[in-house]
Design an enzyme around this catalytic site. Sequence first.
Site, PDB file in Angstrom:
ATOM      1  N   HIS A 138      95.558 111.869  21.323  1.00 24.44           N
ATOM      2  CA  HIS A 138      94.648 111.633  20.203  1.00 24.44           C
ATOM      3  C   HIS A 138      93.370 112.416  20.430  1.00 24.44           C
ATOM      4  CE1 HIS A 138      97.127 108.401  18.684  1.00 24.44           C
ATOM      5  NE2 HIS A 138      97.237 107.973  19.928  1.00 24.44           N
ATOM      6  N   TYR A 144      86.594 113.773  14.483  1.00 22.36           N
ATOM      7  CA  TYR A 144      87.717 114.621  14.902  1.00 22.36           C
ATOM      8  C   TYR A 144      87.334 116.055  15.264  1.00 22.36           C
ATOM      9  CZ  TYR A 144      90.301 110.661  13.076  1.00 22.36           C
ATOM     10  OH  TYR A 144      90.772 109.390  12.861  1.00 22.36           O
TER      11      TYR A 144
END
Length: 146
Positions: A99, A22
């Site tokens: 995302h 991430y």
Amino acid sequence: MRIGVIHGPNLNLLGSREVEIYGTVSLAEIDRRLAERAEGRGVRLISLQSNHEGALVEFVQAQTSAVDGWLVNAAGYTHTSVALRDALAATELPVVEVHLSNILAREPFRRDSLLAPIALGVVAGFGARSYLLGLDALTDHLNGSV
Ligand code: DQA
């Protein structure tokens, strides 16, 4: 123009959570970059991060008449939440799903999104930039730009 921004569960941990997937950009920094981009486009953002499905549903219901569209990273609820999908669908407002990671290139259970079928489009895999690309796409759509 006003956009509702939804950050789902565990995104409050961005910056320290699984950084190899991430990245190191925190949620506060993503919100700051989004606010900067929004300001440049004359857009107002109304944002919520929650780890609770019901809180996200209630936010959608409460803000429906205040926004023109939704920018959504539902995180884990992307793959599980019929309730959030139904809440967003009921608003009949455009949804752009974003995302940080490319969910199509990850575990099989992440390849299905319950939100994607009701979304205008999906931006995934560009880290924090996914949000900015998604915001641009949503505001261009609402402005009628091609
Ligand atoms: C995520 C992808 C989801 O599968 C995961 O549960 C997340 C983050 C992303 O932004 O890449 O929490 O939505």
